[in-house]
Design an enzyme around this catalytic site. Structure first.
Site, PDB file in Angstrom:
ATOM      1  N   ARG A  61    -107.803 -89.432 -22.411  1.00 37.97           N
ATOM      2  CA  ARG A  61    -108.224 -90.245 -23.896  1.00 37.97           C
ATOM      3  C   ARG A  61    -107.124 -91.254 -24.219  1.00 37.97           C
ATOM      4  O   ARG A  61    -106.304 -90.752 -24.834  1.00 37.97           O
ATOM      5  CB  ARG A  61    -108.275 -89.228 -24.964  1.00 37.97           C
ATOM      6  CG  ARG A  61    -109.655 -88.290 -24.754  1.00 37.97           C
ATOM      7  CD  ARG A  61    -110.000 -87.685 -26.027  1.00 37.97           C
ATOM      8  NE  ARG A  61    -108.721 -86.560 -26.530  1.00 37.97           N
ATOM      9  CZ  ARG A  61    -108.450 -85.982 -27.860  1.00 37.97           C
ATOM     10  NH1 ARG A  61    -109.517 -86.392 -28.481  1.00 37.97           N
ATOM     11  NH2 ARG A  61    -107.413 -85.597 -27.855  1.00 37.97           N
ATOM     12  N   ASP A  63    -104.995 -94.197 -26.206  1.00 35.78           N
ATOM     13  CA  ASP A  63    -104.738 -94.494 -27.671  1.00 35.78           C
ATOM     14  C   ASP A  63    -105.187 -96.065 -27.798  1.00 35.78           C
ATOM     15  O   ASP A  63    -105.602 -96.819 -26.873  1.00 35.78           O
ATOM     16  CB  ASP A  63    -103.266 -94.562 -27.818  1.00 35.78           C
ATOM     17  CG  ASP A  63    -102.682 -92.896 -27.662  1.00 35.78           C
ATOM     18  OD1 ASP A  63    -103.421 -92.317 -28.149  1.00 35.78           O
ATOM     19  OD2 ASP A  63    -101.377 -92.975 -27.710  1.00 35.78           O
ATOM     20  N   TYR A 124    -100.888 -94.308 -14.202  1.00 38.66           N
ATOM     21  CA  TYR A 124    -100.693 -95.491 -14.993  1.00 38.66           C
ATOM     22  C   TYR A 124     -99.352 -96.364 -14.699  1.00 38.66           C
ATOM     23  O   TYR A 124     -98.747 -96.101 -13.812  1.00 38.66           O
ATOM     24  CB  TYR A 124    -100.183 -94.945 -16.419  1.00 38.66           C
ATOM     25  CG  TYR A 124    -101.230 -94.140 -17.557  1.00 38.66           C
ATOM     26  CD1 TYR A 124    -101.865 -94.798 -18.473  1.00 38.66           C
ATOM     27  CD2 TYR A 124    -101.496 -92.829 -17.293  1.00 38.66           C
ATOM     28  CE1 TYR A 124    -102.829 -94.113 -19.326  1.00 38.66           C
ATOM     29  CE2 TYR A 124    -102.512 -92.193 -17.947  1.00 38.66           C
ATOM     30  CZ  TYR A 124    -103.201 -92.961 -19.050  1.00 38.66           C
ATOM     31  OH  TYR A 124    -104.140 -92.167 -19.667  1.00 38.66           O
ATOM     32  N   ARG A 212     -95.322 -93.860 -23.034  1.00 43.64           N
ATOM     33  CA  ARG A 212     -94.684 -94.870 -23.870  1.00 43.64           C
ATOM     34  C   ARG A 212     -93.641 -94.321 -24.129  1.00 43.64           C
ATOM     35  O   ARG A 212     -92.548 -95.267 -24.543  1.00 43.64           O
ATOM     36  CB  ARG A 212     -95.774 -95.598 -24.830  1.00 43.64           C
ATOM     37  CG  ARG A 212     -96.836 -96.072 -24.429  1.00 43.64           C
ATOM     38  CD  ARG A 212     -97.741 -96.802 -25.560  1.00 43.64           C
ATOM     39  NE  ARG A 212     -98.330 -95.758 -26.227  1.00 43.64           N
ATOM     40  CZ  ARG A 212     -98.525 -96.111 -27.701  1.00 43.64           C
ATOM     41  NH1 ARG A 212     -97.854 -96.976 -28.471  1.00 43.64           N
ATOM     42  NH2 ARG A 212     -99.137 -95.081 -28.289  1.00 43.64           N
TER      43      ARG A 212
END
Length: 290
Positions: A61, A63, A124, A212
């Site tokens: 999921r 952001d 990622y 992040r």
């Protein structure tokens, strides 16, 4: 716990990508904001001429503002709906969805498949430019500008100290009842011929803001504001550090989700639901993103 599909339904896997700039994240919201899940579910309902909205389950999921190149989801459709629309579903979705979200493949999923729990890892990439003039306007929606020169070698040295299974509480936004234990399998940086510095991070799963936050800490090492040892020291402390900056979402892209062989899918889904602990910790499983 078996991942059973209800009688009369077929589980369908969707491979998709999206530009996250205009989306308020993956998950649909009661506020009515535009989300990837909401967009695809509405398109599915329209193209299948259904009165029911069929809920999607996603691998990761993302952001608000985060992009995806290799996202995976599944949806359970009535057997008759799948039989009627199977051959034309992909093209019809293409005609209905906005240009910033694409479904590339629609196929009946193997037995035991669960887009979220059957996954064995997610990968990622985070892209940064440290060029003193800023970011190329043509890629500005996918690359962060960092106004300090970055030392990639130091960033890699710091990254290596974070690999393995740890409690990443120091790099995650706390969610009640959610574990922050993760296995970080890969974390490294390279500078491309275009000067853009790309960080690749792969783990079995991620907790909220984990990627992040890690990037924010490693940028501080790369620009000389912190020593190579600092990110690992923050990790060992086990609590959120106000010095760790959560970088902006637009530099982050979900690149790939991996699954085991078909015969191992169901077992993996069961394993992923198990409580994960480190010595001395007793925590329930998490549901997070990055």
């Amino acid at each position: 716990m078996a991942d059973e599909v209800a009688d009369g339904f077929v589980r369908v896997r969707l491979d998709l990508s999206y530009d996250g700039k205009e989306f308020s994240g993956w998950a649909k919201q009661p506020s009515g904001r535009r989300t990837v899940q909401g967009e695809i579910e509405a398109a599915l309902r329209t193209v299948t001429r259904s009165e029911t909205t069929y809920d999607l389950t996603v691998a990761g999921r993302t952001d608000s503002g985060v992009h995806a190149r290799g996202q995976v989801a599944h949806v359970d459709l009535p057997r008759d709906v799948w039989a009627e629309h199977e051959e034309k579903l992909l093209r019809r979705l293409a005609g209905r969805l906005g240009h910033d979200v694409r479904v590339w493949k629609v196929a009946r999923a193997p037995e035991g498949f669960n887009a979220r729990f059957s996954a064995i890892w997610r990968r990622y990439r985070y892209r940064v430019s440290d060029h003193p003039g800023g970011v190329d306007p043509l890629i500005r929606s996918h690359v962060l500008w960092h106004d300090w020169a970055l030392d990639v070698e130091k960033m890699n040295a710091a990254s290596a100290r974070l690999l393995g299974e740890h409690d990443f509480a120091a790099y995650c936004k706390k969610r009640e009842g959610a574990t922050t234990i993760r296995t970080l399998q890969e974390l490294w940086w390279e500078r491309g011929t275009d000067g853009v510095v790309t960080g690749t991070v792969r783990a079995d799963a991620f907790c909220h803001n984990m990627v992040r936050s890690l990037v924010g800490a490693l940028l501080y090492v790369g620009d000389g504001h912190r020593e190579v040892e600092w990110p690992a020291e923050v990790l060992a402390a086990g609590v959120r550090d106000s010095s760790v900056h959560v970088v902006k979402a637009h530099g982050l892209t979900l690149e790939e989700v991996a699954y085991p062989a078909d015969e191992l899918l169901a077992a993996r889904a069961v394993e992923a639901r198990n409580v994960r602990t480190l010595p001395g910790a007793v925590l329930p499983p998490a549901d997070g993103c990055c």
